[in-house]
Design a protein around this motif. Structure first.
Motif, PDB file in Angstrom:
ATOM      1  N   TYR A 128     -22.302  -1.076 -46.011  1.00 22.50           N
ATOM      2  CA  TYR A 128     -20.859  -0.871 -46.150  1.00 22.50           C
ATOM      3  C   TYR A 128     -20.488   0.477 -45.545  1.00 22.50           C
ATOM      4  O   TYR A 128     -21.190   1.480 -45.730  1.00 22.50           O
ATOM      5  N   PHE A 143     -10.164   1.488 -42.207  1.00 19.43           N
ATOM      6  CA  PHE A 143     -10.999   0.436 -41.618  1.00 19.43           C
ATOM      7  C   PHE A 143     -12.305   0.398 -42.381  1.00 19.43           C
ATOM      8  O   PHE A 143     -12.848   1.443 -42.763  1.00 19.43           O
ATOM      9  N   VAL A 145     -16.160  -2.111 -42.949  1.00 26.60           N
ATOM     10  CA  VAL A 145     -17.013  -3.229 -42.556  1.00 26.60           C
ATOM     11  C   VAL A 145     -18.084  -3.406 -43.625  1.00 26.60           C
ATOM     12  O   VAL A 145     -18.625  -2.426 -44.151  1.00 26.60           O
ATOM     13  N   THR A 146     -18.338  -4.642 -43.995  1.00 27.03           N
ATOM     14  CA  THR A 146     -19.414  -4.960 -44.926  1.00 27.03           C
ATOM     15  C   THR A 146     -20.324  -5.997 -44.292  1.00 27.03           C
ATOM     16  O   THR A 146     -19.880  -6.861 -43.524  1.00 27.03           O
ATOM     17  N   ASN A 147     -21.617  -5.912 -44.628  1.00 22.44           N
ATOM     18  CA  ASN A 147     -22.596  -6.844 -44.086  1.00 22.44           C
ATOM     19  C   ASN A 147     -23.655  -7.132 -45.134  1.00 22.44           C
ATOM     20  O   ASN A 147     -24.241  -6.209 -45.706  1.00 22.44           O
ATOM     21  N   ASN A 172     -20.477 -11.172 -42.764  1.00 15.63           N
ATOM     22  CA  ASN A 172     -19.781  -9.962 -42.319  1.00 15.63           C
ATOM     23  C   ASN A 172     -18.296 -10.058 -42.635  1.00 15.63           C
ATOM     24  O   ASN A 172     -17.696 -11.136 -42.555  1.00 15.63           O
ATOM     25  N   TYR A 174     -14.645  -7.625 -41.834  1.00 17.97           N
ATOM     26  CA  TYR A 174     -14.045  -6.469 -41.161  1.00 17.97           C
ATOM     27  C   TYR A 174     -12.626  -6.299 -41.713  1.00 17.97           C
ATOM     28  O   TYR A 174     -11.841  -7.250 -41.723  1.00 17.97           O
ATOM     29  N   TRP A 175     -12.307  -5.081 -42.162  1.00 17.74           N
ATOM     30  CA  TRP A 175     -11.079  -4.817 -42.885  1.00 17.74           C
ATOM     31  C   TRP A 175     -10.191  -3.853 -42.106  1.00 17.74           C
ATOM     32  O   TRP A 175     -10.653  -2.806 -41.664  1.00 17.74           O
ATOM     33  N   LYS A 193      -8.292  -9.127 -43.209  1.00 14.69           N
ATOM     34  CA  LYS A 193      -9.746  -9.249 -43.095  1.00 14.69           C
ATOM     35  C   LYS A 193     -10.138 -10.396 -42.174  1.00 14.69           C
ATOM     36  O   LYS A 193      -9.534 -11.473 -42.210  1.00 14.69           O
TER      37      LYS A 193
END
Length: 336
Positions: A128, A143, A145-147, A172, A174-175, A193
């Motif tokens: 994160y 902004f 990003v989580t994975n 994944n 993306y915000w 998102k």
């Protein structure tokens, strides 16, 4: 699907969240001030109980258990919020507000950046990163990003002990976030998102949005918040489509002991699980000039895990404008 169910069910794993935050300055709620402990304790307890009881009857009997896709969106990022039992909707005073309540971005005075690595149970890992930048009079943009990913999953096409090689899976999100203070007390925020999931050679995409509101009352610095998460399109793999894990959160927080102690509570109302209550606390102590230590603890009623299920704890240290946080969370029977 089974991996998603395991993530939802949880287990006896001890997880370490490591989070480094760089901050230009402290949140305005962390300024020195006065509190009235004897008045606040019963008032805060009553407020928490009332918020929990009112919506519980309409959400507790959900018939949608296990029917959501993209379950990884329910994994809360940030070692500080997790250490506080994920009771952060009514706090939302740092860059992690992107996930918990984007309205909190509107209260930031300086840029913040954060990163976290979590070693989940077995071979599953979670990453994160987030960045928030306030502008002059135009609100705060963010902004994140989580994975969530894992490899070395045995491939089988029939009920046999022999595998046909291995494959991996990756989730994944993306915000793009925005928050703005409309008045000195009221802030609004929203996220857009993009969700991308990969299971072996199959991909799935979805789009979602979040919304949040944050209000600072004039009653002993009580802060109230609410957020609606994961409103969007379905996740579809081949011919099967599942809705996103829609979640509604109500939160409150209050500083005590000259703002050394912060108490928080959240009511959590998911579409695919029983309603739950989260309680959290954070105590901060100045060790020396520019160095502040924190200890945190929390509890969630909806973990459904044996042993120490629902309990969380953590701590951190701030040195100047940087902070290092960790959180400990048991996960029942899944082991280490």
């Amino acid at each position: 699907r089974r991996r998603q169910e395991d993530l939802e069910d949880g287990a006896d794993q001890v997880t370490m969240h490591l989070c480094i935050r760089h901050r230009e300055a402290s949140s305005p709620r962390r300024k020195p001030g006065s509190s009235r402990l004897l008045l606040w304790v019963p008032a805060f307890a009553g407020m928490t109980a009332l918020n929990f009881l009112i919506p519980f009857s309409s959400w507790a009997a959900s018939s949608n258990v296990g029917t959501s896709g993209a379950e990884f969106l329910k994994i809360g990022p940030g070692a500080r919020p997790v250490g506080m039992g994920e009771a952060f909707t009514g706090v939302a005073d740092d860059v992690d507000a992107i996930y918990w309540n984007p309205a909190g971005l509107g209260t930031l005075k300086h840029a913040e950046i954060t990163g976290m690595h979590m070693q989940y149970f077995q071979s599953i890992q979670y990453e994160y990163a987030a960045f928030a930048y306030p502008t002059a009079g135009l609100g705060t943009w963010g902004f994140a990003v989580t994975n969530l990913h894992t490899d070395n999953i045995d491939r089988r096409t029939e009920d046999t002990d022999a595998s046909l090689g291995q494959f991996g899976a990756s989730d994944n999100a993306y915000w793009l976030s925005y928050g703005k203070a409309l008045t000195s007390r009221l802030s609004l925020g929203a996220n857009a998102k993009f969700i991308h999931q990969t299971l072996d050679s199959t991909n799935s995409n979805a789009y979602a949005g979040d919304g949040g509101i944050l209000y600072d009352t004039d009653w002993h610095d009580l802060r109230l918040g609410a957020s609606l998460q994961n409103v969007g399109s379905k996740v579809k793999f081949v011919n099967e489509a599942d809705p996103l894990p829609l979640t509604y959160r109500l939160g409150a927080s209050a500083p005590l002991l000259d703002r050394k102690l912060l108490l928080s509570s959240d009511v959590i109302l998911p579409r695919d699980h029983q309603a739950g209550l989260a309680l959290g606390g954070e105590y901060k102590h100045t060790l020396t000039h520019g160095v502040v230590a924190s200890v945190r603890s929390g509890y969630r009623t909806d973990s459904g895990v044996s042993g120490l299920g629902g309990v969380s704890a953590g701590g951190g240290i701030e040195i100047g404008r940087a902070a290092f946080d960790f959180a400990w969370v048991p996960f029942g029977d899944l082991g280490n």
